[in-house]
Write a protein that holds these residues in place. Sequence first.
Motif, short mmCIF file in Angstrom:
data_model
loop_
_atom_site.label_atom_id
_atom_site.label_comp_id
_atom_site.label_asym_id
_atom_site.label_seq_id
_atom_site.Cartn_x
_atom_site.Cartn_y
_atom_site.Cartn_z
N ALA A 135 0.83 -1.21 0.00
CA ALA A 135 0.00 0.00 0.00
C ALA A 135 0.87 1.26 0.00
CB ALA A 135 -0.93 -0.01 1.21
N LEU A 136 1.88 1.29 0.85
CA LEU A 136 2.74 2.47 0.92
C LEU A 136 3.59 2.61 -0.34
CD1 LEU A 136 3.88 2.40 4.65
CD2 LEU A 136 1.98 3.65 3.61
N GLY A 137 4.02 1.49 -0.90
CA GLY A 137 4.76 1.55 -2.16
C GLY A 137 3.92 2.12 -3.29
N LEU A 138 2.64 1.72 -3.33
CA LEU A 138 1.74 2.28 -4.34
C LEU A 138 1.52 3.77 -4.11
CD1 LEU A 138 -0.18 1.85 -6.72
CD2 LEU A 138 -1.96 1.22 -5.08
N CYS A 139 1.44 4.18 -2.86
CA CYS A 139 1.29 5.61 -2.55
C CYS A 139 2.50 6.41 -3.03
CB CYS A 139 1.08 5.80 -1.06
SG CYS A 139 -0.52 5.24 -0.46
N LEU A 140 3.69 5.87 -2.84
CA LEU A 140 4.88 6.56 -3.33
C LEU A 140 4.86 6.73 -4.84
CD1 LEU A 140 7.63 4.85 -1.11
CD2 LEU A 140 6.80 7.20 -0.94
N ALA A 141 4.44 5.67 -5.54
CA ALA A 141 4.37 5.74 -7.01
C ALA A 141 3.33 6.75 -7.46
CB ALA A 141 4.06 4.35 -7.58
N LEU A 142 2.17 6.76 -6.81
CA LEU A 142 1.12 7.70 -7.19
C LEU A 142 1.51 9.13 -6.84
CD1 LEU A 142 -2.05 5.68 -6.13
CD2 LEU A 142 -1.09 5.96 -8.42
N GLY A 143 2.21 9.32 -5.72
CA GLY A 143 2.68 10.65 -5.39
C GLY A 143 3.69 11.18 -6.40
N ALA A 144 4.59 10.31 -6.83
CA ALA A 144 5.55 10.71 -7.86
C ALA A 144 4.83 11.04 -9.17
CB ALA A 144 6.57 9.60 -8.08
N TRP A 145 3.77 10.30 -9.46
CA TRP A 145 2.98 10.57 -10.67
C TRP A 145 2.31 11.95 -10.58
CZ3 TRP A 145 2.18 9.63 -15.54
CH2 TRP A 145 0.96 9.96 -16.13
N ASN A 146 1.75 12.26 -9.43
CA ASN A 146 1.16 13.58 -9.24
C ASN A 146 2.21 14.68 -9.39
OD1 ASN A 146 -1.58 13.29 -8.96
ND2 ASN A 146 -1.54 13.09 -6.74
N GLY A 147 3.38 14.46 -8.80
CA GLY A 147 4.44 15.44 -8.93
C GLY A 147 4.88 15.63 -10.37
N PHE A 148 4.89 14.53 -11.14
CA PHE A 148 5.25 14.63 -12.55
C PHE A 148 4.20 15.42 -13.32
CE2 PHE A 148 4.56 12.80 -16.81
CZ PHE A 148 5.73 13.20 -17.43
N LEU A 149 2.92 15.19 -13.01
CA LEU A 149 1.87 15.93 -13.70
C LEU A 149 1.96 17.43 -13.42
CD1 LEU A 149 -1.27 13.64 -13.18
CD2 LEU A 149 0.15 13.85 -15.22
N VAL A 150 2.30 17.78 -12.18
CA VAL A 150 2.36 19.19 -11.80
C VAL A 150 3.65 19.84 -12.28
CG1 VAL A 150 2.40 20.79 -9.85
CG2 VAL A 150 0.84 18.83 -9.82
N ALA A 151 4.79 19.22 -11.98
CA ALA A 151 6.08 19.83 -12.29
C ALA A 151 6.53 19.58 -13.72
CB ALA A 151 7.15 19.31 -11.32
N GLY A 152 6.22 18.39 -14.24
CA GLY A 152 6.69 18.05 -15.57
C GLY A 152 5.78 18.51 -16.69
N ILE A 153 4.48 18.35 -16.52
CA ILE A 153 3.54 18.69 -17.58
C ILE A 153 2.92 20.06 -17.36
CG2 ILE A 153 1.42 17.92 -18.75
CD1 ILE A 153 2.13 15.10 -18.14
N GLY A 154 2.82 20.49 -16.11
CA GLY A 154 2.27 21.81 -15.83
C GLY A 154 0.79 21.83 -15.51
N ILE A 155 0.22 20.69 -15.14
CA ILE A 155 -1.19 20.65 -14.75
C ILE A 155 -1.35 21.32 -13.39
CG2 ILE A 155 -3.13 19.12 -14.23
CD1 ILE A 155 -2.02 17.12 -16.15
N GLN A 156 -2.46 22.02 -13.22
CA GLN A 156 -2.70 22.67 -11.94
C GLN A 156 -2.78 21.63 -10.82
OE1 GLN A 156 -6.18 25.15 -12.19
NE2 GLN A 156 -5.21 26.62 -13.58
N PRO A 157 -2.19 21.92 -9.67
CA PRO A 157 -2.14 20.92 -8.59
C PRO A 157 -3.52 20.42 -8.16
CG PRO A 157 -0.62 22.72 -8.14
CD PRO A 157 -1.41 23.12 -9.35
N ILE A 158 -4.50 21.31 -8.05
CA ILE A 158 -5.82 20.90 -7.59
C ILE A 158 -6.46 19.93 -8.59
CG2 ILE A 158 -6.91 22.90 -8.67
CD1 ILE A 158 -8.00 21.10 -5.43
#
Length: 248
Positions: A9-32
């Motif tokens: 569960a925690l490993g999946l959370c780390l992967a999903l958190g990195a994915w969110n960070g990529f969407l925000v920092a890498g692609i430029g999607i609004q955080p919300i």
Amino acid sequence: SVFTAVALALGLCLALGAWNGFLVAGIGIQPIIATLILMVAGRGLAQLITDGQIITVNSPAYKLIGGGYWLTLPFGILVVAAIWAVTAFLTRRLALGLVIEAVGGNPVASRLAGIDARRVTVMAYTACALCAGIAGLMISSNVSSADGNNAGLWIELDAILAVVIGGTSLTGGRFSLTGTVLGALIIQTLTTTIYSIGVPPETTLLFKALVVTTVCLLQSPAFRAKVFHRRPRPAPKAAAGEKVKVTA
């Protein structure tokens, strides 16, 4: 085993958190938008895996996470204290906290100053996802079940309210760990008080929404300037025969 399930569960959370960070920092999607999409998709995926059923978990070891005791203290409090101590050390004793605040305040200026703003953003989202996963495990442990529909529903409002009351700026660049803990205690006190005086639980969200709105308005410089505007005091007049010193 319980350890394997928690690790997955925690490993999946780390992967999903990195994915969110990529969407925000890498692609430029609004955080919300990025986080809201993952929240809705996560609940849908959880219900898909469980076929929309509430799976009961009968495990004393799993029950320990959110409702058990260790060393005569609630295990959940020990987990929170450990996470707070580690986070405080990383952000207040090291330069990492200053870097995070710099990126949150102005990512463009931070990048020009030589800080890898994208990497810091992804790291922050990953750490937040890990903490969210631990909170989810504690909630699931408290109810002894896996409920992808109702478990933790609207708890994101409590999280936002706790950090805002604690002094964290919604525009970024400033956060307070101790204030966040105090904010969480205030929210829980508010919830318990509402229940104890006989107010219907359905109206709890209304009270919390009003508190969030009030705090956000108080944090707004434009609102404070209009509401708490004070006329500047006139400069004192020089007495007769007294020289006025002018500084450039």
